[in-house]
Each structure stands twice: as structure tokens, then as C-alpha cells.
Design an enzyme around this catalytic site. Structure first.
Site, mmCIF file in Angstrom:
data_model
loop_
_atom_site.group_PDB
_atom_site.id
_atom_site.type_symbol
_atom_site.label_atom_id
_atom_site.label_comp_id
_atom_site.label_asym_id
_atom_site.label_seq_id
_atom_site.Cartn_x
_atom_site.Cartn_y
_atom_site.Cartn_z
ATOM 1 N N LYS A 172 0.496 -1.139 -0.194
ATOM 2 C CA LYS A 172 0.033 0.311 -0.054
ATOM 3 C C LYS A 172 0.934 1.186 0.027
ATOM 4 O O LYS A 172 0.559 2.437 -0.031
ATOM 5 C CB LYS A 172 -1.090 -0.016 1.221
ATOM 6 C CG LYS A 172 -1.573 -1.157 1.123
ATOM 7 C CD LYS A 172 -3.275 -0.458 0.621
ATOM 8 C CE LYS A 172 -4.282 -1.498 0.390
ATOM 9 N NZ LYS A 172 -5.941 -1.204 0.003
ATOM 10 N N LEU A 213 14.222 -4.108 1.622
ATOM 11 C CA LEU A 213 14.342 -2.340 1.910
ATOM 12 C C LEU A 213 14.629 -1.673 2.794
ATOM 13 O O LEU A 213 14.272 -1.496 3.745
ATOM 14 C CB LEU A 213 13.177 -1.848 0.849
ATOM 15 C CG LEU A 213 13.096 -2.664 -0.757
ATOM 16 C CD1 LEU A 213 11.989 -3.265 -1.029
ATOM 17 C CD2 LEU A 213 13.052 -0.912 -1.956
ATOM 18 N N SER A 229 17.192 2.455 3.740
ATOM 19 C CA SER A 229 17.278 3.633 3.782
ATOM 20 C C SER A 229 18.162 4.226 3.915
ATOM 21 O O SER A 229 19.523 3.927 4.647
ATOM 22 C CB SER A 229 16.261 4.276 4.823
ATOM 23 O OG SER A 229 16.429 5.588 5.090
ATOM 24 N N SER A 230 18.474 5.479 3.008
ATOM 25 C CA SER A 230 20.222 6.334 2.911
ATOM 26 C C SER A 230 20.425 6.473 4.515
ATOM 27 O O SER A 230 21.622 7.238 4.795
ATOM 28 C CB SER A 230 19.735 7.518 2.142
ATOM 29 O OG SER A 230 18.689 9.011 2.296
ATOM 30 N N CYS A 231 19.610 6.402 5.651
ATOM 31 C CA CYS A 231 19.724 7.525 6.882
ATOM 32 C C CYS A 231 20.611 6.001 7.569
ATOM 33 O O CYS A 231 21.276 6.646 8.483
ATOM 34 C CB CYS A 231 18.673 7.373 7.422
ATOM 35 S SG CYS A 231 17.659 6.451 7.851
ATOM 36 N N TYR A 266 15.271 4.784 13.955
ATOM 37 C CA TYR A 266 15.082 3.940 12.771
ATOM 38 C C TYR A 266 16.469 3.382 11.981
ATOM 39 O O TYR A 266 16.039 2.109 11.397
ATOM 40 C CB TYR A 266 14.578 5.038 12.312
ATOM 41 C CG TYR A 266 14.116 4.256 10.577
ATOM 42 C CD1 TYR A 266 12.917 3.612 9.616
ATOM 43 C CD2 TYR A 266 14.922 4.728 9.791
ATOM 44 C CE1 TYR A 266 12.091 3.661 9.443
ATOM 45 C CE2 TYR A 266 14.158 4.920 7.937
ATOM 46 C CZ TYR A 266 13.392 3.746 8.001
ATOM 47 O OH TYR A 266 12.646 3.555 6.737
ATOM 48 N N LYS A 302 16.989 -0.456 10.809
ATOM 49 C CA LYS A 302 17.465 -0.810 9.211
ATOM 50 C C LYS A 302 18.418 -1.790 8.822
ATOM 51 O O LYS A 302 18.819 -2.442 8.435
ATOM 52 C CB LYS A 302 17.319 0.713 8.582
ATOM 53 C CG LYS A 302 15.601 1.650 8.229
ATOM 54 C CD LYS A 302 15.505 -0.726 7.291
ATOM 55 C CE LYS A 302 14.205 0.341 6.947
ATOM 56 N NZ LYS A 302 12.646 -0.076 6.021
ATOM 57 N N HIS A 326 8.198 14.634 3.578
ATOM 58 C CA HIS A 326 9.559 14.602 2.791
ATOM 59 C C HIS A 326 9.313 15.898 2.332
ATOM 60 O O HIS A 326 7.875 16.355 1.985
ATOM 61 C CB HIS A 326 10.083 13.505 2.818
ATOM 62 C CG HIS A 326 10.075 12.421 2.832
ATOM 63 N ND1 HIS A 326 9.267 10.968 3.172
ATOM 64 C CD2 HIS A 326 11.190 12.191 4.047
ATOM 65 C CE1 HIS A 326 9.739 10.238 3.857
ATOM 66 N NE2 HIS A 326 10.576 11.072 4.633
#
Length: 308
Positions: A13, A106, A108-110, A137, A141, A180
């Protein structure tokens, strides 16, 4: 992946999951399994185990996560680490127990250190301290990446990890407080145009640089890597190109057709000066993005208009 394989898209979703779902449908895959969060709570181990036992998917795209902007990440720190660890632990472990052939996680760039050199190379992972506001977070990841590698090392599981750059596109979040930067600008310029405002004020100096990838390009990359990439570690997915926030604002202003001025509130923070992905590894595997930013913003604006 064969067209007859059963494929589970977790998080279908969301912006990322829905893009992957569209790509698989366009490629003619016949057995795609999805569950909304109302139908299946991925934080619930018993529920996830029962789902895998019943459906027995052969391939998994793990795009489900609890996500949010800076304020949400910093405010709900416990929720972000707990819920994301639960989701990925349950899906990755049940994939192992039920013989999933391949899984894509998947991130995240963080995940990269706050002060890592630019552009961000995959090997910079765990070489420095994280950005404090979204550390919980990011740690979740990072745990997902390491979990995929650990299951590969111990059990021989073909689990791979990819790290997208800043994303935008269909099914984005345009919430006034929680979105964002790019969807937030689309909304602000649209509302300024509707209300006849003389100027739009943007936080900071406008000089920080950011990279943006259209979500359907991400889905293309994920599909490509699911077919061609079978290694430990991770792969950055991005364009390898960035723009200043000022340039981004000008692009959005032009797309929306706003006639007023843009000003910058330099008393407000800029955030990280630059966050650019090194995508040479991805390019080395033979994939490159196709949707450039001006075209992508037009598509995103059409999506925004359809939502309101």
C-alpha cells in the site's frame, strides 16, 4: 523469478511497495500475494508465521516499515526501533523457515554515518555515528541488512539488501507536517497558487543538496536486482545526481505554475549539507534510472492533484 512463481510484496500500500507491485503486474507475474496492515500485522509473530504457512511465497520484497519525517522519528523513537525490528525479524525469519528462494530487504539512506564522505559508498556503513534524530530507525534498518547477511552466512539464504535514496512519486505522503521535502513543496506551492499568496517561504538557505529518485524507477531497479544480484552487503539505488533545495523549489514552482516569489528563512536549520549516493556498484550491474527530476515532478504533481 518465473512468471508462475508466488511473490509476496510486503507493504504494497505504500509508495515503494505499490511501485514494485505495479512493476510485477506489468511484467505479467500471475501469483502476487499481498496483505494490508489491517489484514496482517507484521509485528505479530504468530500472524506472520500463519501467513507464511498458508501462502508459502517463493520470493519476498520486504518494503513494509514504519516510516516518517524528522519530527515523527525523533518523537516516537521507541516505536520506530521496536516496530521496524519486529516487522523485519518476523518476515526474514519466517522466510527462512518456509524456504523462500530469495528475499529483498529495503532500507534507507539514513543508515550511513552523519559525517560520512560524499558521495555515500556502500562500505561507509558502520564507520561513524548516525544522525541523532533518526538513529532508532537507522539502527533497525542496519539490523535488517546484517540479519540478511547472517542468514546467508549461516543458512545459505539468498537474501539481499538495497538502500534507496530520497524517493517521490505515486502514493507519496503530502501531509502538511509529516511529509518529506519534495511532496511538502508540491503541496505548499499548490496551496500558495490557490490562495494567491505573494511568496512561499522555505526553511534554511536553500543551499543543501539532495538526490531524488522516482518510485517507479526504484521498482525497476529492485526488479532488475532481484534477477541479477546475489551478494552479501548492500546496493545503493539512486540517480547519482543531486540538486540544491533552491533549484528543487524552482522546479516545483514552475511545474505547479505558481507566479509568486520564493524566499528563504535563514534563521531555520539547513540539515545535512549534502546526501548523495554513490551508485557505481548499481551501474556496474547494468542498471541506470530513466525518469529525470523535471519529468518526475510533473508526474508527482498529477498524482497530488488526483488525491486532493
Amino acid at each position: 523469478m518465473e512468471k508462475t512463481n508466488k511473490i509476496y510484496v510486503a507493504g504494497h500500500k505504500g509508495m515503494v511497495g505499490s511501485a514494485i507491485l505495479r512493476k510485477l503486474q506489468a511484467e505479467g507475474y500471475e501469483h502476487i500475494v499481498t496483505r494490508s496492515s489491517a489484514e496482517l500485522d507484521l509485528r505479530d509473530l504468530a500472524a506472520v508465521a500463519a501467513f507464511f504457512e498458508a501462502e508459502k511465497p517463493e520470493y519476498v520484497f520486504l518494503a513494509a516499515a514504519k516510516v516518517g519525517g524528522i519530527v515523527a522519528n525523533n518523537t516516537y523513537r521507541a516505536d520506530f526501533i521496536y516496530e521496524n525490528l519486529c516487522i523485519q525479524n518476523n518476515v526474514i525469519h519466517q522466510s527462512y523457515l518456509h524456504g523462500v528462494k530469495k528475499l529483498m530487504f529495503l532500507g534507507s539512506s539514513c543508515i550511513y554515518p552523519k559525517m560520512a564522505p560524499q558521495p555515500l559508498k556502500e562500505e561507509y556503513l558502520l564507520t561513524g555515528l548516525l544522525e541523532e534524530t533518526n538513529e532508532p530507525y537507522a539502527i533497525a534498518k542496519i539490523a535488517g541488512i546484517k540479519m540478511c547477511d547472517a542468514y546467508r552466512a549461516q543458512y545459505g539464504c539468498n537474501y539481499i539488501s538495497v538502500m534507496p535514496t530520497n524517493l517521490y512519486g505515486l502514493n507519496d505522503n503530502y501531509h502538511p507536517q509529516n511529509s518529506h521535502v519534495l511532496p511538502a513543496l508540491i503541496r505548499r506551492f499548490h496551496e500558495a497558487k490557490q490562495n494567491g499568496l505573494e511568496e512561499v517561504v522555505i526553511w534554511g538557505t536553500g543551499t543543501p543538496m539532495r538526490e531524488f529518485l522516482y518510485a517507479d524507477d526504484l521498482a525497476e531497479a529492485c526488479y532488475y536486482l532481484m534477477q541479477h544480484y546475489n551478494e552479501p552487503g548492500l546496493v545503493n539505488i539512486g540517480t547519482g545526481e543531486d540538486v540544491t533545495i533552491k533549484e528543487l523549489a524552482e522546479l516545483v514552482k514552475e511545474t505547479v505554475g505558481y507566479q509568486g516569489a520564493i524566499s528563504f528563512d535563514t534563521s531555520k536549520p539547513d540539515g545535512t549539507p549534502r546526501k548523495l549516493m554513490d551508485v557505481s556498484k548499481l551501474h556496474g550491474y547494468g542498471w541506470k534510472h530513466t525518469i529525470e527530476l523535471p519529468e518526475g515532478i510533473k508526474l508527482a504533481y498529477q498524482d497530488f492533484l488526483s488525491k486532493i
